[in-house]
Design a protein around this motif. Structure first.
Motif, short mmCIF file in Angstrom:
data_model
loop_
_atom_site.label_atom_id
_atom_site.label_comp_id
_atom_site.label_asym_id
_atom_site.label_seq_id
_atom_site.Cartn_x
_atom_site.Cartn_y
_atom_site.Cartn_z
N GLU A 1 0.85 -1.20 0.00
CA GLU A 1 0.00 0.00 0.00
C GLU A 1 0.88 1.25 0.00
O GLU A 1 1.77 1.38 0.84
N GLU B 1 -1.24 -1.11 -4.08
CA GLU B 1 -2.51 -0.41 -3.86
C GLU B 1 -2.19 1.06 -3.66
O GLU B 1 -1.47 1.44 -2.73
N ASP C 1 -7.45 2.74 -4.44
CA ASP C 1 -8.34 3.03 -3.33
C ASP C 1 -9.44 3.94 -3.85
O ASP C 1 -9.16 5.01 -4.40
N ARG D 1 -10.23 -1.04 -4.18
CA ARG D 1 -10.49 -1.25 -2.76
C ARG D 1 -11.53 -0.21 -2.38
O ARG D 1 -11.28 0.99 -2.43
N GLU E 1 -13.52 -2.67 2.03
CA GLU E 1 -12.97 -2.29 3.34
C GLU E 1 -14.17 -2.12 4.27
O GLU E 1 -14.80 -1.07 4.30
N TRP F 1 -11.56 -6.93 3.46
CA TRP F 1 -10.54 -6.77 4.49
C TRP F 1 -11.00 -7.41 5.80
O TRP F 1 -12.15 -7.21 6.22
N PRO G 1 -5.20 -7.02 6.29
CA PRO G 1 -4.58 -5.71 6.05
C PRO G 1 -3.75 -5.22 7.24
O PRO G 1 -4.18 -5.27 8.39
N SER H 1 -2.57 -1.76 7.27
CA SER H 1 -2.69 -0.60 6.39
C SER H 1 -2.25 0.69 7.05
O SER H 1 -1.86 0.73 8.23
N HIS H 2 -2.35 1.77 6.29
CA HIS H 2 -1.99 3.10 6.79
C HIS H 2 -2.83 3.49 8.00
O HIS H 2 -2.37 4.25 8.85
N LEU I 1 -1.81 -7.49 2.75
CA LEU I 1 -1.53 -6.09 2.42
C LEU I 1 -0.69 -5.46 3.52
O LEU I 1 -1.01 -5.59 4.70
N PHE J 1 1.42 -1.74 4.54
CA PHE J 1 1.64 -0.32 4.24
C PHE J 1 3.14 -0.03 4.16
O PHE J 1 3.94 -0.57 4.92
#
Length: 644
Positions: free
Chosen positions: A155, A192, A242, A310, A365, A388, A429, A431-432, A472, A474
């Protein structure tokens, strides 16, 4: 008033737009360089059913629209105008007069390019000139099923992966070099991209958009983004965008009260307002909004060759009460809190996307427990093909933050996910959202000392990589970024000069490549038969052991996780086959930052029944360690290979 044919438009297309089924609306709406009769120019078309008048203003008429008034096209709510002798590069807006006489300057909802912020005008663009080179990639997608292939996604926030200083961004074209090379070398299968739709505020990261059809000008031109995506495909990397259909920002030049009335957000402010974000929700029951949004999903796949979307914040779309104070709650016609319009929209969206692009990825998500998110719509599902797994992520991050002595009381946090792991097609995930301000980085979420944090992150990544589900991660997490993600600054690449971070980076790269080479870790991600517990109940020692199986007879791997701070000598685990087991990865190896100088390459099983299996292995376990073993039906050490 004019008829559609006089300006090169289709009456049928406008009818379908009003019906919510014009799924390539971008071919009709917006600003299109065309030839009309003997004249070359630009045809403008915009939906604004309640406007009193609309004029096209821009650089070509000194922002004075007196000579460029748009005309209504029948009773469709669409306005259009052909302006001769202008073309790509023309800067423009719509000057809209409401029924109350208020004058508003609006960007084009279908603009294909926008001015660099703080400018807000739209730019006439011809998107048909890029020559794609990804034919082999497109053929490969048709031959493979995403359910049975590796999916390891990186990501990326383009503005902070690398930059030259605050607001000195790399271009899409620059990213097509170093970023794509990096992702390839590291072994990721997909990138992503956090939203690249045009947005006014950097700090929104693209999640509050004004230009749904416009790739943000922060990083360059639409053609440069096409080049980045094309370059990914040439290197065998899929691209996921995204996508944010749940809400849009309130900036005056955007969709809010577009013609003086709430045509995109709907008339009920209790439904439209998203108070937590200061944004507005789309009116998913409006057929023209359906054409606008579904066409947008198709647009990114058709024009930009994006491989999947996503879909952000599905839970906030389908729940009328989510993030709403009690005084703003509304109910559907059945008295429930489900947004039935949004649910029907999502089904229609997925049906349409898979009709035109059957090999695409549609990833929800979704933080809710809504059932059958990844089931087909004909079976009552929402129609996504992946979702997710937010429950797994929350449980595991909570567990990893616990002190070792407390973990014995929370063993269910690392095992519960397997109760529902095959109820949906999941992506795991990291993720951020988990490393933003106030949440700590993944490394800093781990408990213990500095060295223990690295050991536990290696362990956590091993468990994550071998747990059922696609993956996934980040950016920056692959070397143990210590600080939280700072969206205005480049990642802390300098940390790679420090041994533990450098070795973490090497560990993640090794783990990534091992994942890609072991079908047992992804061939049966969505099949309960692809997973078996070996040792699930050892809460007292904080140990779990499990198998992943591929389609081949001897295609299986064994994961051993020691979540305690204690070493264990001669730990016995049951295995299904006699012979040798190859140690693919031991997270405590010195090359990864651990303390073990020598890691056995092969372990021979014993003909001793253990844990219900005919054979057993005896292994030594370091504190906070992960080991990945595969069955080697060969004859011993001469068959050994290593993943480096």
């Amino acid at each position: 008033m004019i008829n559609a044919a006089s300006i090169g438009m289709s009456t049928r297309d406008l009818y379908l737009f009003n019906q919510g089924t014009l799924f390539h609306s971008y071919r009709t709406f917006g600003a299109h360089p065309i030839r009309l009769g003997d004249d070359s120019g630009v045809r403008f078309a915009v939906w604004a059913p309640n406007a009193r008048s609309i004029r096209v203003v821009g650089s070509f008429n000194d922002w004075n629209g007196k000579r460029h008034a748009m005309l209504k096209v029948g009773e469709t709510g669409v306005w259009s105008l052909f302006v001769p002798e202008i073309g790509p590069g023309t800067v423009y807006k719509y000057e809209i007069e409401s029924q109350q006489g208020k004058i508003m300057l609006k960007s084009d909802p279908f603009a294909f390019q926008s001015e660099l912020r703080p400018g807000t005008a739209s730019i006439v663009t011809d998107l048909g000139g890029y020559r794609w080179r990804d034919d082999s990639w497109q053929r490969r997608k048709q031959e493979e099923s995403p359910y049975h292939e590796p999916m390891l996604t990186y990501e990326v926030h383009l503005g902070s992966w690398k930059n030259n200083g605050k607001e000195l961004f790399w271009t899409y074209e620059q990213m097509a070099g170093e970023l794509v090379d990096y992702v390839t070398i590291m072994g990721y299968t997909h990138i992503e991209l956090m939203p690249v739709t045009e947005h006014p505020l950097d700090q929104s990261w693209g999640y509050q958009a004004t230009g749904y059809y416009s790739a943000t000008s922060r990083y360059g031109t639409p053609e440069q983004l096409m080049f980045l995506i094309d370059r990914c495909h040439e290197r065998g990397i899929g691209v996921i965008l995204d996508w944010v259909p749940g809400h849009f920002c309130k900036d005056d030049h955007g969709l809010r009260l577009f013609d003086g009335t709430p045509i995109y957000e709907g008339a009920n402010p209790l439904r439209a307002e998203k108070p937590l974000w200061g944004t507005l929700a789309f009116d998913f029951g409006c057929t023209e909004v359906q054409s606008f949004l579904i066409s947008n999903a198709i647009y990114w796949m058709d024009v930009f060759h994006v491989d999947g979307l996503r879909v952000d914040a599905v839970a906030s779309m389908i729940d009328l009460h989510l993030d709403k104070p009690p005084e703003m709650r509304t109910f559907n016609k059945h008295g429930g809190s489900e947004n039935t319009d949004a649910i029907q929209f999502l089904k229609k969206l997925n049906e349409t996307v898979f009709h035109y692009f059957p090999d695409s990825l549609m990833i929800a998500e979704d933080s809710s427990s809504w059932p059958a998110v990844t089931s087909p719509t004909y079976m009552g599902g929402l129609g996504f093909n992946f979702k997710w797994n937010m429950g797994w992520m929350n449980d595991m991050l909570r567990y990893m933050a616990l002190a070792p002595k407390d973990r014995i009381h929370h063993h269910n946090l690392i095992t519960f996910s397997l109760v529902y792991a095959f109820s949906e097609n999941f992506v795991l995930p990291l993720s951020h959202d988990e490393v933003v301000h106030g949440k700590k980085s993944l490394l800093n979420k781990m408990s213990g000392t500095y060295d223990q944090k690295f050991a536990q992150l290696r362990l956590f990544y091993g468990y994550w990589m071998t747990h059922p589900g696609k993956k996934l991660l980040f950016m920056g997490s692959e070397w143990g970024q210590y600080d939280e993600w700072k969206d205005a600054e480049s990642l802390d690449w300098k940390l790679l000069d420090y041994p533990l971070h450098n070795r973490m980076h090497h560990y993640v790269k090794t783990l990534n490549h091992a994942y890609a080479q072991l079908p047992s870790l992804w061939e049966r991600d969505c099949d309960p038969g692809g997973f078996e517990w070996i040792d699930v109940h050892n809460a007292a020692q904080c140990i779990i052991v499990f198998m992943r199986r591929g389609h081949g007879i001897n295609e299986f791997s064994v994961s051993i996780c020691n979540f305690s701070d204690q070493p264990l000598q001669s730990y016995v685990i049951g295995v299904p086959e006699p012979g040798f087991y190859r140690v693919v990865i031991n997270s405590e190896s010195n090359e990864f930052g651990g303390t073990w100088e020598h890691v056995p390459e092969l372990i021979e099983s014993r003909p001793v029944i253990w844990q219900g299996r005919p054979c057993s292995l005896v292994v030594d376990l370091a504190p906070f360690s992960f080991q990945l073993l595969t069955y080697d039906p060969g004859e011993g050490p001469q068959m050994v290979e290593t993943f480096h």
